[in-house]
Design an enzyme around this catalytic site. Structure first.
Site, PDB file in Angstrom:
ATOM      1  CD  GLU A 150      85.738   8.553 -11.821  1.00  0.00           C
ATOM      2  OE1 GLU A 150      86.084   8.221 -12.957  1.00  0.00           O
ATOM      3  OE2 GLU A 150      86.455   8.371 -10.824  1.00  0.00           O
ATOM      4  CG  ASN A 189      81.740   8.048  -5.823  1.00  0.00           C
ATOM      5  OD1 ASN A 189      81.903   8.763  -4.824  1.00  0.00           O
ATOM      6  ND2 ASN A 189      82.675   7.204  -6.253  1.00  0.00           N
ATOM      7  CG  HIS A 225      91.057   9.866  -5.426  1.00  0.00           C
ATOM      8  ND1 HIS A 225      91.556   8.808  -4.700  1.00  0.00           N
ATOM      9  CD2 HIS A 225      89.945   9.405  -6.035  1.00  0.00           C
ATOM     10  CE1 HIS A 225      90.788   7.740  -4.879  1.00  0.00           C
ATOM     11  NE2 HIS A 225      89.796   8.078  -5.684  1.00  0.00           N
ATOM     12  CD  GLU A 255      86.540   6.373  -5.317  1.00  0.00           C
ATOM     13  OE1 GLU A 255      87.601   6.561  -5.937  1.00  0.00           O
ATOM     14  OE2 GLU A 255      85.503   5.971  -5.851  1.00  0.00           O
ATOM     15  CG  ASP A 257      93.979   8.317  -2.381  1.00  0.00           C
ATOM     16  OD1 ASP A 257      93.538   9.358  -2.888  1.00  0.00           O
ATOM     17  OD2 ASP A 257      94.247   7.305  -3.058  1.00  0.00           O
TER      18      ASP A 257
HETATM   19  C1  XIL Z   1      90.857   2.345  -9.111  1.00  0.00           C
HETATM   20  C2  XIL Z   1      91.451   1.179  -8.349  1.00  0.00           C
HETATM   21  O1  XIL Z   1      91.934   1.627  -7.120  1.00  0.00           O
HETATM   22  C3  XIL Z   1      92.575   0.562  -9.164  1.00  0.00           C
HETATM   23  O2  XIL Z   1      93.023  -0.631  -8.532  1.00  0.00           O
HETATM   24  C4  XIL Z   1      92.097   0.242 -10.584  1.00  0.00           C
HETATM   25  O3  XIL Z   1      93.167  -0.219 -11.348  1.00  0.00           O
HETATM   26  C5  XIL Z   1      91.499   1.471 -11.232  1.00  0.00           C
HETATM   27  O4  XIL Z   1      90.458   1.979 -10.405  1.00  0.00           O
HETATM   28  N1  XIL Z   1      87.887   6.491  -8.919  1.00  0.00           N
HETATM   29  C6  XIL Z   1      87.098   5.394  -8.683  1.00  0.00           C
HETATM   30  C7  XIL Z   1      87.713   4.097  -8.366  1.00  0.00           C
HETATM   31  O5  XIL Z   1      85.869   5.520  -8.628  1.00  0.00           O
HETATM   32  O6  XIL Z   1      86.969   3.012  -8.820  1.00  0.00           O
HETATM   33  C8  XIL Z   1      89.128   4.006  -8.907  1.00  0.00           C
HETATM   34  O7  XIL Z   1      89.712   2.817  -8.415  1.00  0.00           O
HETATM   35  C9  XIL Z   1      89.927   5.214  -8.482  1.00  0.00           C
HETATM   36  C10 XIL Z   1      89.318   6.478  -9.017  1.00  0.00           C
END
Ligand code: XIL
Length: 333
Positions: A150, A189, A225, A255, A257
């Site tokens: 990010e 990422n 996401h 990631e 979801d």
């Molecule tokens: C999130 C975790 O899922 C949580 O448990 C934590 O509190 C915050 O981070 N992008 C990312 C991940 O790259 O590392 C993040 O994970 C979600 C968004």
């Protein structure tokens, strides 16, 4: 209850059992040369046997949801705590799963001390020590590292970060990681870059410039996401992935979801969620350079967005329509 009702009920139950005892995702994915992953909290491996069981059965890759972040590994300057992350790596090895490391350079979940008033030279030493120690510790055990996470903001500009006092911090991070483990594939990422648009353009330009400079960058991760509006559409996503592929990068969905919240009945929303999972998997399968498809957790119970039930197993480990949609997609040749 009438005989007819009983037989319908029995049929329903046996269909459910049949579905659950079908081939796991990892077996099907292997046939496509794809790894299917999930983000994992190692403490759950100890606390919840079913969690560990479902994880090992369905997935052939794990990524640390939190325990490999800077704040977890080096809470206090110079003191590294590898115990939870080691547990995860051991679990993965025992169950023949690959490991993604997450993450080395991120503006979040940093320990307080990193926000000190450092000179460029001091920051360089801090960054080098962290990356060398962490990547060195797992050398040979981690297939892919999210070196940078990010780095581009939603405004398509470089994000503010304590590391920026060091010019070229990003390039340096990749070089330190490569030296510490030349066998690991190194990734950029990010989220909100699945489709075409200013943010993914900025990421594209950044990665192209890193490649042009000969920085050891192997791939790009799209977090995915998503919500039920699935913006961008699958077609735009495929186009976007293709341009990154043309840079010579490997592509991972890192990631995924899909938040279930929104209008409509629960059944309708579960179907829509399944469709979005399926579309993203299809985009990945159709892109020859897309090699990893990872979900941000196993069950809704422990999701970082648990309230919106974004994963493929419900809180009781029952597979949701999204699970079956992924399985059907992987069953196609
Ligand atoms: C999130 C975790 O899922 C949580 O448990 C934590 O509190 C915050 O981070 N992008 C990312 C991940 O790259 O590392 C993040 O994970 C979600 C968004």
């Amino acid at each position: 209850m009438s005989f007819r009702l009983w037989s319908l009920l029995l049929l329903g139950l046996s269909l459910l059992t049949l579905a659950q005892s079908g081939p796991p995702l990892r077996t099907l994915a292997e046939k496509h040369g794809l790894q299917v992953g999930a983000a994992v909290e190692p403490n759950l491996l100890l606390q919840d046997p079913e969690y560990a069981q479902v994880l090992a059965r369905e997935f052939n890759l794990v990524v640390a949801e939190n325990v490999m972040k800077w704040g977890a590994l080096q809470t206090t300057r110079g003191q590294f705590n590898f115990a939870p992350a080691d547990l995860l790596v051991e679990f993965a090895q025992k169950n023949h799963m690959a490991v993604r490391g997450h993450t080395l350079v991120w503006h979040q979940q940093l320990p307080r001390w990193v926000y000190g008033d450092f000179t460029p030279a001091e920051m360089e030493a801090i960054l080098r020590e962290h990356i060398q120690t962490v990547v060195g510790h797992f050398r040979g055990k981690i297939a892919y590292w999210d070196v940078a996470n990010e780095v581009i903001g939603d405004d398509a500009e470089l994000r503010p970060t304590p590391f920026e006092v060091l010019p070229d911090y990003l390039e340096k991070a990749f070089r330190y990681a490569h030296t510490a483990d030349p066998g690991a594939k190194l990734f950029y990422n990010d989220y909100g870059a699945e489709g075409l648009g200013p943010k993914s353009d900025a990421i594209y330009a950044l990665l192209k410039s890193l490649k042009d400079k000969g920085v050891p960058l192997d791939g790009v991760g799209f977090q995915a996401h998503l919500d039920l509006n699935f913006s961008p559409t699958a077609a735009r996503m495929a186009e976007n992935l293709e341009r990154f592929a043309k840079l010579g990068l490997e592509i991972h969905i890192t990631e995924m979801d899909v938040r279930l919240s929104g209008p409509g009945s629960k059944a309708e929303r579960l179907q829509k969620q399944a469709q979005i999972y399926q579309e993203v998997l299809q985009v990945c399968l159709r892109q020859p350079r897309c090699k990893v498809f990872t979900l941000w957790g196993v069950s809704d119970a422990y999701s970082w967005r648990a309230a919106s039930e974004p994963l493929i197993f419900d809180a009781d480990y029952q597979p949701k329509p999204a699970y079956f949609a992924l399985r059907r997609t992987l069953q196609q040749p």
